[in-house]
Enzyme design. Structure first.
Site, PDB file in Angstrom:
ATOM      1  N   THR A 197      32.450  -8.625  -6.960  1.00 38.19           N
ATOM      2  CA  THR A 197      32.318  -8.952  -5.535  1.00 38.19           C
ATOM      3  C   THR A 197      31.117  -8.310  -4.863  1.00 38.19           C
ATOM      4  OG1 THR A 197      33.769  -7.136  -4.877  1.00 38.19           O
ATOM      5  CG2 THR A 197      34.804  -9.279  -5.262  1.00 38.19           C
ATOM      6  N   GLU A 223      36.340  -2.287 -10.680  1.00 39.08           N
ATOM      7  CA  GLU A 223      36.677  -3.656 -10.294  1.00 39.08           C
ATOM      8  C   GLU A 223      36.602  -4.595 -11.486  1.00 39.08           C
ATOM      9  OE1 GLU A 223      34.689  -7.393  -8.009  1.00 39.08           O
ATOM     10  OE2 GLU A 223      34.453  -5.470  -6.987  1.00 39.08           O
ATOM     11  N   HIS A 261      33.569   5.875  -4.039  1.00 40.05           N
ATOM     12  CA  HIS A 261      32.538   6.537  -4.830  1.00 40.05           C
ATOM     13  C   HIS A 261      31.640   7.402  -3.944  1.00 40.05           C
ATOM     14  CE1 HIS A 261      33.033   3.316  -8.175  1.00 40.05           C
ATOM     15  NE2 HIS A 261      33.812   4.356  -8.369  1.00 40.05           N
ATOM     16  N   SER A 274      27.466   2.401  -7.398  1.00 37.73           N
ATOM     17  CA  SER A 274      26.549   1.346  -7.861  1.00 37.73           C
ATOM     18  C   SER A 274      25.885   0.663  -6.676  1.00 37.73           C
ATOM     19  CB  SER A 274      27.314   0.302  -8.684  1.00 37.73           C
ATOM     20  OG  SER A 274      27.946   0.891  -9.781  1.00 37.73           O
ATOM     21  N   ASN A 275      26.683   0.386  -5.663  1.00 39.57           N
ATOM     22  CA  ASN A 275      26.177  -0.238  -4.438  1.00 39.57           C
ATOM     23  C   ASN A 275      25.104   0.638  -3.807  1.00 39.57           C
ATOM     24  OD1 ASN A 275      26.928  -0.042  -1.193  1.00 39.57           O
ATOM     25  ND2 ASN A 275      26.605  -2.130  -1.921  1.00 39.57           N
ATOM     26  N   SER A 309      30.090   2.728   0.560  1.00 41.79           N
ATOM     27  CA  SER A 309      31.021   3.812   0.238  1.00 41.79           C
ATOM     28  C   SER A 309      30.653   5.110   0.956  1.00 41.79           C
ATOM     29  CB  SER A 309      31.037   4.046  -1.279  1.00 41.79           C
ATOM     30  OG  SER A 309      29.719   4.250  -1.762  1.00 41.79           O
TER      31      SER A 309
END
Length: 283
Positions: free
Chosen positions: A165, A129, A43, A222-223, A265
């Protein structure tokens, strides 16, 4: 002339699952000249563009279903069983770069489903995921993003709890505690990747050391959104950028110490480009 002092966070950048997927893609591109990839390999638009220039062809599931006799990379996020069935039907060769942590989680969820347990997954709706995890249950598991959403469902006396995760470990266990406080028995299955979940603690330490922080991440990550907020909460002088062109010289004062960091990412080469651009403000 700003005379900035710039440091890159050595703990930032790709997690091992993404490193593995990209290395595999680069090796195959060197051999073949082109390679299909099901969904964005990571991403981060800058990294995707770099690999597309080398011959990576990003396709969606609809396009995947029309391919015949080609080789396709499965990215680190993993895929549901239906993807592998389609590959068999269409004579496709799959290069599976699914992260081992994700595969372990898929297997555990499949085992719970086979035992007819009612499964609840703490994760983001529609995330690649999570779609792979849902596929292990024929889409029967319940996905929720927070405790309020979970409590809107009719819950069994015993809740089988899993997590995407990359979710926060603290948030996961707060959900477990909240359920137990309401009288539910909770079977906790903690397969959260510690390399990812520990990043927030590392970033808090890093962000607190500098006058200004530049957080580099793709807008789809998102991370990245979560870790940017961690930096911003620690150091209000934190700025989010997705590429070098978004840097603004007016953010910095002469003599500032600047920390550059990013998501799991975010490629190191991009953070290095940001560092170099900041140093050019000093010349």
């Amino acid at each position: 002339m700003k005379c900035l002092r710039v440091t890159i966070d050595s703990n930032s950048g790709f997690c091992f699952g993404v490193v593995y997927a990209i290395q595999m893609a680069e090796d195959l591109l060197d051999e073949r000249g082109y390679l299909y990839c099901l969904g964005d390999i990571v991403h981060n638009d800058e990294e995707v563009e770099r690999l597309q220039l080398r011959g990576l062809r990003i396709i969606n599931h609809q396009q995947f279903g029309r391919l015949q006799g080609e080789t396709v990379l499965i990215r680190a996020h993993g895929e549901p069983p239906e993807t592998y069935q389609t590959a068999l039907q269409n004579n496709l060769i799959l290069i599976d770069a699914s992260c081992p942590v994700v595969l372990k989680l898929q297997n555990r969820i499949k085992a719970s489903y086979d035992k007819q347990e009612k499964i609840f997954i703490y994760g983001k709706h529609g995330h690649a995921e999570v779609l792979g995890l849902l596929g292990q249950t024929h889409n029967q598991a319940v996905v929720f993003e927070n405790i309020d959403e979970l409590l809107q469902h009719e819950l069994p006396p015993k809740v089988t709890l899993y997590s995407q995760t990359t979710k926060s470990t603290d948030s996961f266990y707060k959900i477990k505690d909240a359920l137990e406080a309401k009288g539910f028995a909770v079977e906790v299955n903690d397969t959260i990747c510690r390399q990812v979940s520990n990043r927030d603690k590392d970033l808090r330490r890093f962000a607190g050391k500098y006058d200004k922080v530049v957080f580099v991440s793709g807008t789809k990550s998102s991370n990245g959104k979560v870790l940017y907020q961690v930096c911003k909460d620690t150091n209000p002088n934190t700025y989010f950028i997705s590429k070098v062109a978004e840097l603004c010289p007016n953010w910095f004062a002469s003599g500032d110490s600047v920390g550059v960091c990013g998501a799991t990412s975010t490629p190191m080469w991009l953070m290095e480009e940001v560092r170099d651009a900041l140093l050019r403000f000093s010349s």
